[in-house]
Scaffold this active site. Structure first.
Site, PDB file in Angstrom:
ATOM      1  N   SER A 273     110.266  26.117  22.736  1.00 48.46           N
ATOM      2  CA  SER A 273     110.181  25.926  21.287  1.00 48.46           C
ATOM      3  C   SER A 273     111.224  26.757  20.552  1.00 48.46           C
ATOM      4  O   SER A 273     111.690  27.783  21.053  1.00 48.46           O
ATOM      5  CB  SER A 273     108.784  26.330  20.804  1.00 48.46           C
ATOM      6  OG  SER A 273     108.609  27.735  20.935  1.00 48.46           O
ATOM      7  N   GLU A 294     117.539  25.192  24.938  1.00 50.32           N
ATOM      8  CA  GLU A 294     117.190  23.784  24.740  1.00 50.32           C
ATOM      9  C   GLU A 294     115.808  23.784  24.119  1.00 50.32           C
ATOM     10  O   GLU A 294     114.817  24.049  24.791  1.00 50.32           O
ATOM     11  CB  GLU A 294     117.222  23.041  26.090  1.00 50.32           C
ATOM     12  CG  GLU A 294     117.321  21.525  25.941  1.00 50.32           C
ATOM     13  CD  GLU A 294     115.996  20.906  25.588  1.00 50.32           C
ATOM     14  OE1 GLU A 294     115.775  20.642  24.370  1.00 50.32           O
ATOM     15  OE2 GLU A 294     115.181  20.689  26.483  1.00 50.32           O
ATOM     16  N   CYS A 328     111.133  16.627  25.340  1.00 54.60           N
ATOM     17  CA  CYS A 328     112.010  17.225  24.338  1.00 54.60           C
ATOM     18  C   CYS A 328     112.909  16.165  23.725  1.00 54.60           C
ATOM     19  O   CYS A 328     113.274  16.241  22.553  1.00 54.60           O
ATOM     20  CB  CYS A 328     112.833  18.348  24.958  1.00 54.60           C
ATOM     21  SG  CYS A 328     113.812  17.857  26.384  1.00 54.60           S
TER      22      CYS A 328
END
Length: 591
Positions: A273, A294, A328
């Site tokens: 996150s 990421e 994601c």
């Protein structure tokens, strides 16, 4: 034709030789990995027969359970900072040995892994399914195929991109050679998310190890059970090629464990996150190590009016529902042209209503569970916020036969219309199987809507005109773009993967990700050593000549002037200055 036919014959012969060479099997040994305690429930801890309600507080143990059934799996230690640092010390010792290995040995390691993965796909997927709640098909797509493609790319091109790369040396250094060398950094640290426990371990590990590093990976507390089993596969393959112990470590724990890892390694890779990513950056600043972040996304899925609705609707459903939407790079915002809005919504509603969620290893279900505890409540809160602001649910899938203790681990796939950007659902990363669909009128409006996000990981644009789709995608502020497809970029492992804004920075995957595990060193040396050596011209030797600046001025114009005649004139001045006696500024000084 008489001139070209020998070249055609030679090219054909080379092609045939390459094909025959590919058919020659490699001598790849098999490895034995003990999985007796993984899939045999009888060998599990005695608590296995009970429904496990996970504790909200962090303890000295990481408790593991199946999200789909809430069945207890066991526990692993939450490592303390000194234990983490000791693991890093051992990895550092192993790396010094591994850094001296050949690419041939490293490729053999990859082949052993690839062979095991292909031959044990079902085992790997079942372990992933038990620990995350995803279906076997979702595990195969996201765990097996992506990892196999990564290994294949490294086998094919990895050495090529890690060899010294020669660069131009410019006009002033024409007597030199210039190159870039890629050396291992040392110990790479990785903190990875739970949504793809197999691939998220193997992805950074493969790049780090192939480039000569060791790596210590902290797995999520939500996927520690599978992560520790997957380590066995890696260790068996390392042993088969004679690699040192401790080259790859998997550690378990909570925030304290991760903080200790960041402060001990030479580079950090983080998948998770934005909030945690910022904390890692602050911690990494203490030791000034490079960081790759990421941090998820809110990917836009743009559908123009000139497409085949039934075709794109299937891709849209997969983009939203893959692994229960816990991706994601999942499709989270759908923008559909007003002319096909109604037909597109009707088609995805038809598809989603046919989807049933349930325990993947218990029955035949299209979608699995939500991995993280209480995440279903957050998803419902996002839906409620949208409904309160005028949105409407037009279609939901169903939930199958779920045990009473696991009901909260499921969220039915949901389609919502009449959404706008005032709703949290269109701004916050949902990480769940929700499809909010919004209409647009012009390409310019679609671009504006897609860019109205704090995230910038990926996008997908669909149009009957590839040129139009490319034009829209080129205006979107994100790191990954798919034209008339969704997330296919990740299956092209030659490409870098990563985003901008709250989606993070840095790249893994491709040449950029591989070299990001390296110390990039620029090297310059004499081209014709020892015949031609670097020599300081007389006018600028110490003590500096009175004509020193004039010499430099003429030299710059001779090398970089835009007018050829001016450059020739300047060259004459350079030669003239070199032939003059070296009269320094201090030569006229009297005692």
């Amino acid at each position: 034709m008489a001139f070209w036919w020998p070249l055609v014959v030679i090219g054909f012969a080379v092609g045939i030789c390459k094909l025959l060479f590919m058919l020659i099997p490699y001598n790849v040994p098999s490895i034995d990995v003990d999985a007796s305690d993984i899939l045999d429930d009888g060998n599990q801890a005695k608590e296995n027969s009970f429904i496990y309600i996970p504790s909200r507080r962090q303890t000295d143990k990481v408790q593991c359970y199946e999200p789909a059934t809430m069945k207890y799996l066991g526990y692993f230690p939450a490592l303390k900072p000194d234990e983490v640092k000791e693991r890093v010390v051992q990895a550092r010792k192993a790396q010094k040995v591994w850094a001296k290995t050949s690419f041939k040995q490293r490729r053999q390691f990859l082949r052993i892994l690839l062979k095991y993965i292909v031959e044990h796909q079902k085992l790997i997927c079942e372990v992933s399914s038990r620990d995350t709640g995803k279906t076997m098909v979702d595990a195969s797509l996201g765990e097996i195929m992506t990892t196999c493609e990564k290994i294949h790319w490294l086998l094919s091109e990895g050495e090529k991109w890690l060899k010294p790369e020669y660069r131009s040396c410019g006009r002033s250094m024409i007597h030199k050679t210039a190159k870039v060398e890629f050396h291992p950094l040392g110990v790479v640290g990785a903190i990875v998310s739970w949504n793809y426990p197999f691939h998220n371990i193997f992805n950074p590990m493969l790049a780090a190890v192939f480039s000569g590093n060791s790596i210590v990976i902290k797995v999520s507390e939500n996927a520690s059970w599978s992560g520790c089993f997957y380590l066995r596969i890696i260790q068996a393959a390392l042993s088969a090629v004679g690699a040192p112990e401790n080259l790859v470590e998997v550690i378990t724990g909570f925030a304290e464990t991760g903080e200790a890892l960041v402060s001990s390694v030479d580079k950090m890779i983080f998948v998770g996150s934005p909030g945690v990513g910022k904390m890692i950056m602050r911690k990494a600043a203490d030791t000034l190590i490079p960081v790759t972040l990421e941090l998820g996304g809110k990917d836009a899925f743009i559908v123009c009016e000139d497409i085949d609705v039934s075709h794109v609707a299937q891709i849209a459903a997969r983009g939203a529902l893959q692994s229960s939407g816990q991706n994601c790079a999942g499709a989270e915002r759908f923008y559909v042209h007003k002319d096909i809005y109604s037909s597109f919504v009707a088609e995805v509603v038809r598809i989603v209503k046919s989807v049933t969620a349930g325990p993947p290893l218990v029955g035949k279900y299209d979608m699995g569970a939500i991995c993280m505890q209480e995440h279903s409540e957050r998803l419902q809160s996002l839906v409620n916020d949208a409904l309160d602001k005028g949105a409407e649910i037009v279609g939901r899938g169903s939930v199958g036969n779920i045990g009473e203790g696991a009901v909260d681990q499921y969220f039915p796939p949901t389609i919502i219309v009449n959404v706008n950007h005032s709703m949290k659902l269109m701004q916050e990363e949902a990480f769940g199987p929700i499809m909010p669909i919004m209409k647009f009128s012009t390409d310019e409006e679609a671009v504006t809507l897609a860019n109205d996000s704090n995230y910038g990981l990926g996008c997908a644009v669909f149009s009957g005109s590839q040129r139009r789709a490319r034009e829209i995608a080129s205006q979107l502020h994100c790191g990954v773009a798919a034209i008339n497809d969704f997330a296919s970029n990740y299956m092209c492992q030659s490409l870098p993967f990563g985003g901008v804004k709250d989606s993070g920075f840095g790249r893994f995957g491709g040449v950029e990700g591989l070299r990001a595990c390296c110390l990039v060193k620029s090297v310059v040396e004499d081209r014709f050593w020892p015949l031609i050596k670097t020599k300081i011209p007389k006018p600028i030797q110490y003590p500096i000549s009175e004509s020193g600046f004039e010499f430099q001025e003429s030299l710059v114009e001779a090398l970089y002037g835009l007018n050829v005649l001016d450059r020739l004139r300047a060259l004459v001045d350079v030669l003239k200055t070199l032939s003059e006696p070296n009269t320094s500024k201090n030569s006229k000084r009297t005692d």
